[in-house]
Every structure is written in structure tokens, then in C-alpha cells.
Design a protein around this motif. Structure first.
Motif, PDB file in Angstrom:
ATOM      1  N   ARG A   1       7.730   9.777  -0.232  1.00  0.00           N
ATOM      2  CA  ARG A   1       8.730   8.783   0.195  1.00  0.00           C
ATOM      3  C   ARG A   1      10.127   9.402   0.223  1.00  0.00           C
ATOM      4  N   ALA A   2      10.437  10.213  -0.793  1.00  0.00           N
ATOM      5  CA  ALA A   2      11.767  10.831  -0.825  1.00  0.00           C
ATOM      6  C   ALA A   2      11.950  11.795   0.346  1.00  0.00           C
ATOM      7  N   PHE A   3      10.898  12.564   0.675  1.00  0.00           N
ATOM      8  CA  PHE A   3      11.026  13.539   1.752  1.00  0.00           C
ATOM      9  C   PHE A   3      10.899  12.897   3.136  1.00  0.00           C
ATOM     10  N   ALA A   4      10.430  11.651   3.197  1.00  0.00           N
ATOM     11  CA  ALA A   4      10.241  10.982   4.483  1.00  0.00           C
ATOM     12  C   ALA A   4      11.553  10.874   5.254  1.00  0.00           C
ATOM     13  N   ILE A   5      12.651  10.727   4.543  1.00  0.00           N
ATOM     14  CA  ILE A   5      13.937  10.574   5.224  1.00  0.00           C
ATOM     15  C   ILE A   5      14.597  11.924   5.467  1.00  0.00           C
ATOM     16  N   ASN A   6      13.861  13.025   5.227  1.00  0.00           N
ATOM     17  CA  ASN A   6      14.435  14.361   5.414  1.00  0.00           C
ATOM     18  C   ASN A   6      15.740  14.542   4.662  1.00  0.00           C
ATOM     19  N   PRO A   7      15.712  14.364   3.360  1.00  0.00           N
ATOM     20  CA  PRO A   7      16.971  14.402   2.615  1.00  0.00           C
ATOM     21  C   PRO A   7      17.583  15.800   2.660  1.00  0.00           C
ATOM     22  N   GLN A   8      18.891  15.817   2.814  1.00  0.00           N
ATOM     23  CA  GLN A   8      19.564  17.120   2.735  1.00  0.00           C
ATOM     24  C   GLN A   8      20.016  17.386   1.316  1.00  0.00           C
ATOM     25  N   LEU A   9      20.142  16.304   0.553  1.00  0.00           N
ATOM     26  CA  LEU A   9      20.453  16.431  -0.874  1.00  0.00           C
ATOM     27  C   LEU A   9      19.409  15.620  -1.635  1.00  0.00           C
ATOM     28  N   LEU A  10      18.783  16.271  -2.611  1.00  0.00           N
ATOM     29  CA  LEU A  10      17.723  15.602  -3.363  1.00  0.00           C
ATOM     30  C   LEU A  10      18.100  15.589  -4.848  1.00  0.00           C
ATOM     31  N   LEU A  11      18.042  14.397  -5.455  1.00  0.00           N
ATOM     32  CA  LEU A  11      18.309  14.242  -6.885  1.00  0.00           C
ATOM     33  C   LEU A  11      16.993  13.906  -7.576  1.00  0.00           C
TER      34      LEU A  11
ATOM     35  N   GLN B   1       0.626   8.699  -7.917  1.00  0.00           N
ATOM     36  CA  GLN B   1       1.769   7.814  -7.673  1.00  0.00           C
ATOM     37  C   GLN B   1       3.048   8.625  -7.517  1.00  0.00           C
ATOM     38  N   ARG B   2       3.167   9.668  -8.335  1.00  0.00           N
ATOM     39  CA  ARG B   2       4.361  10.509  -8.206  1.00  0.00           C
ATOM     40  C   ARG B   2       4.386  11.255  -6.898  1.00  0.00           C
ATOM     41  N   ARG B   3       3.176  11.662  -6.438  1.00  0.00           N
ATOM     42  CA  ARG B   3       3.142  12.340  -5.141  1.00  0.00           C
ATOM     43  C   ARG B   3       3.589  11.394  -4.033  1.00  0.00           C
ATOM     44  N   VAL B   4       3.233  10.117  -4.155  1.00  0.00           N
ATOM     45  CA  VAL B   4       3.716   9.139  -3.176  1.00  0.00           C
ATOM     46  C   VAL B   4       5.243   9.070  -3.229  1.00  0.00           C
ATOM     47  N   SER B   5       5.795   9.064  -4.442  1.00  0.00           N
ATOM     48  CA  SER B   5       7.257   8.958  -4.543  1.00  0.00           C
ATOM     49  C   SER B   5       7.931  10.218  -3.986  1.00  0.00           C
ATOM     50  N   ILE B   6       7.255  11.356  -4.111  1.00  0.00           N
ATOM     51  CA  ILE B   6       7.800  12.594  -3.509  1.00  0.00           C
ATOM     52  C   ILE B   6       7.738  12.487  -1.978  1.00  0.00           C
TER      53      ILE B   6
ATOM     54  N   THR C   1       0.854  -1.188   0.000  1.00  0.00           N
ATOM     55  CA  THR C   1       0.000   0.000   0.000  1.00  0.00           C
ATOM     56  C   THR C   1       0.891   1.240   0.000  1.00  0.00           C
ATOM     57  N   VAL C   2       0.237   2.393  -0.197  1.00  0.00           N
ATOM     58  CA  VAL C   2       0.941   3.678  -0.171  1.00  0.00           C
ATOM     59  C   VAL C   2       1.726   3.817   1.128  1.00  0.00           C
ATOM     60  N   LYS C   3       1.052   3.536   2.236  1.00  0.00           N
ATOM     61  CA  LYS C   3       1.690   3.685   3.540  1.00  0.00           C
ATOM     62  C   LYS C   3       2.878   2.722   3.683  1.00  0.00           C
ATOM     63  N   GLU C   4       2.682   1.493   3.237  1.00  0.00           N
ATOM     64  CA  GLU C   4       3.763   0.507   3.353  1.00  0.00           C
ATOM     65  C   GLU C   4       4.949   0.867   2.460  1.00  0.00           C
ATOM     66  N   ASN C   5       4.671   1.498   1.305  1.00  0.00           N
ATOM     67  CA  ASN C   5       5.758   1.940   0.441  1.00  0.00           C
ATOM     68  C   ASN C   5       6.634   2.972   1.143  1.00  0.00           C
ATOM     69  N   ILE C   6       6.017   3.822   1.958  1.00  0.00           N
ATOM     70  CA  ILE C   6       6.801   4.843   2.671  1.00  0.00           C
ATOM     71  C   ILE C   6       7.462   4.236   3.907  1.00  0.00           C
TER      72      ILE C   6
END
Ligand code: ADP
Ligand code: ADP
Length: 228
Positions: free
Chosen positions: A149-159, A142-147, A100-105
Motif C-alpha cells: 500500500r505504501a509503495f502503491a503511490i510511488n512515494p519519493q519519501l518513505l517514513l 499483513q505487513r506486506r500488504v501495508s508495504i 479485502t487486501v485489494k480494497e485496502n490498496i
């Protein structure tokens, strides 16, 4: 905040006579949003993969805050080593279809951090979609989920590698704004690959133009527009 230093002399793929990247040298300042523009096949994905450690960068210099990155060997995942600092958003959302969305994050978090997920989903406008499977969502969702997920780890550098390709124009515009808000809020240092000049002008503080392979920097432009 993270400063990224890149100095690539010559990047060859195995069994290839021609370098993909040559004399590519740049710094991204802490909190700066840099867009990279270049023709298809010039090596933009290769560059992001090298910065993230997914692709071999032996002999080249890639460092965060002047700390030399680990030597990336075949058994050494640089991404894991840097996982608390580095977010990577791909052209395709790359969600696990059986989760699920939640499990993906949850995948990128430790259990003690799961409480952050609802807030993140709200931030990307998916409040009630945590229990949905990716196949039940539109491409933009789906892309919003991927965004998220990327921000979930508090990235200091984002590619980001052309994350808004093949989306309809209003959806892409909403997601650009979302990305900008999240990055400005958190002071994220960003390297954003696109082939869309207007997108680069809209998002970036600076644009780096790359040539055909063997690809090098042909021009850099400061974007002197206030952020929307
Ligand atoms: P872009 O992202 O700018 O479209 P890529 O970085 O995907 O460019 O590819 C740059 C060049 O390197 C292309 O010619 C591509 O075919 C080649 N290439 C990419 N990945 C590999 C690989 N793993 N092995 C060999 N050649 C590759
Ligand atoms: P993108 O536009 O995101 O670069 P591509 O279709 O060019 O997508 O590449 C998809 C994947 O295939 C990338 O991971 C890239 O490294 C790999 N790839 C691209 N070209 C080659 C190649 N000539 N040989 C091996 N792998 C390649």
C-alpha cells in the motif's frame, strides 16, 4: 528524487513543561536511507509525525527539496497535500479490517491506477491473496500488504516506524530485504526508525543516534557496507 531538510528548534506537546525534541537538525539526501535510533519515548514517532505533517510543526523548518512545507494547521492535513510523495509505514499495519487486501490498496489509488495492484501484490509475494481479508492473513502478510500500500503511490519519501517489531526473525529478515529492494529500485529517500542497531546497520546508509528527551542528535555514523 527528494531531499529532506529538518531543523527543529524545540518541539513541545501542549501542557508539557519539557520539550520532546530539541536542536534536531539533519538532511537526508535524495535516495539516501537513514536509520534513526534512540531509546523508547525519546520522540522518534513524534519526529516522523512532524515530517509527515500529522503532528504540528509550526515554528520548525521541515522541507522537501528546500521547498518549505505547508503550514500545518488543525484543519490542514499535510499528508494529503503531500500524498503523491510521502509514504508512511507504521508499527502496526493499520489495514481496514472490513476491506479485502485489494480494497485496502485501492483506498490510496484513483480508479485508473487499480491495474497496478496485482503487480504490487506479486512483488510482495501475495499474488493470490487480493480477495482475502486482513484477519485471514498472518502478521507478516499483513505487513506486506501495508508495504504494498505504501509503495502503491510511488512515494519519493518513505517514513517507517519500527515496521518489523514483533515479527519472528525469518519473517522480519525477508521483509527487510523486500523493503531494501523496493527502495533501491526506485531511489526512494527513507527515514527508518528502529531501536535495533543491527537492523539499522543492515538497512541504512547512515545512522542518526538520538538521546533521551529532550531529544537531540548525539552521534551520526556512515554505514560503509555494500547493500546485500
Ligand atoms: P518514541 O517513538 O521514541 O518511543 P514518542 O515520539 O512516541 O517516542 O514519544 C516521545 C515523548 O512524547 C514521550 O514521552 C511521549 O509520552 C510523549 N508524547 C507522544 N505523543 C504525545 C502527545 N500526543 N501528547 C503528549 N505527549 C506525547
Ligand atoms: P510508539 O512506540 O509507536 O510511539 P506509543 O505507544 O508510544 O507507540 O504511542 C502510541 C500513540 O499514542 C502515538 O500516536 C503517540 O503520539 C500517542 N501518545 C504516546 N504517548 C502519549 C501521551 N503521553 N499523551 C498522549 N498521546 C500519547
Amino acid at each position: 528524487m527528494i531531499e529532506l531538510n529538518v531543523a527543529i528548534n524545540n518541539k513541545y506537546y501542549p501542557n508539557s513543561q519539557q520539550a520532546v525534541l530539541a536542536q534536531l537538525d539533519f538532511t537526508v539526501k535524495p535516495g539516501e536511507f537513514v536509520a534513526i535510533i534512540g531509546p523508547s519515548g525519546c520522540g522518534k514517532s513524534t519526529l516522523l509525525n512532524m515530517i509527515s505533517g500529522l503532528e504540528d510543526c509550526s515554528g520548525q523548518h521541515i522541507s522537501y527539496n528546500e521547498r518549505a512545507s505547508q503550514k500545518y494547521g488543525a484543519n490542514d492535513s499535510g499528508v494529503n497535500n503531500q500524498s503523491h510523495q510521502l509514504g508512511y509505514i507504521f508499527q502496526q499495519p493499520r489495514l481496514m479490517p472490513w476491506l479485502t487486501v485489494k480494497e485496502n490498496i485501492e483506498l490510496v489509488l484513483s480508479p485508473s491506477q487499480y491495474h497496478k495492484i496485482d503487480g504490487l501484490l506479486a512483488q510482495v509475494g501475495l499474488d493470490n491473496k487480493g480477495g482475502y481479508f486482513p484477519s485471514q492473513l498472518s502478521g507478516g502478510m499483513q505487513r506486506r500488504v501495508s508495504i504494498a500500500r505504501a509503495f502503491a503511490i510511488n512515494p519519493q519519501l518513505l517514513l517507517l516506524d519500527e515496521p518489523f517489531n514483533s515479527l519472528d526473525a525469518p519473517t522480519a529478515a525477508r521483509l527487510r530485504q523486500l523493503l531494501l529492494d523496493l527502495c533501491i529500485q526506485r531511489g526512494t529517500t527513507v527515514v527508518f526508525v528502529t531501536h535495533d542497531l543491527s537492523e539499522a546497520i543492515y538497512l541504512a546508509d547512515r545512522i542518526i543516534f538520538m538521546s533521551h528527551s529532550p531529544s537531540t542528535i548525539v552521534h551520526q555514523a556512515i554505514v560503509d557496507l555494500p547493500k546485500p
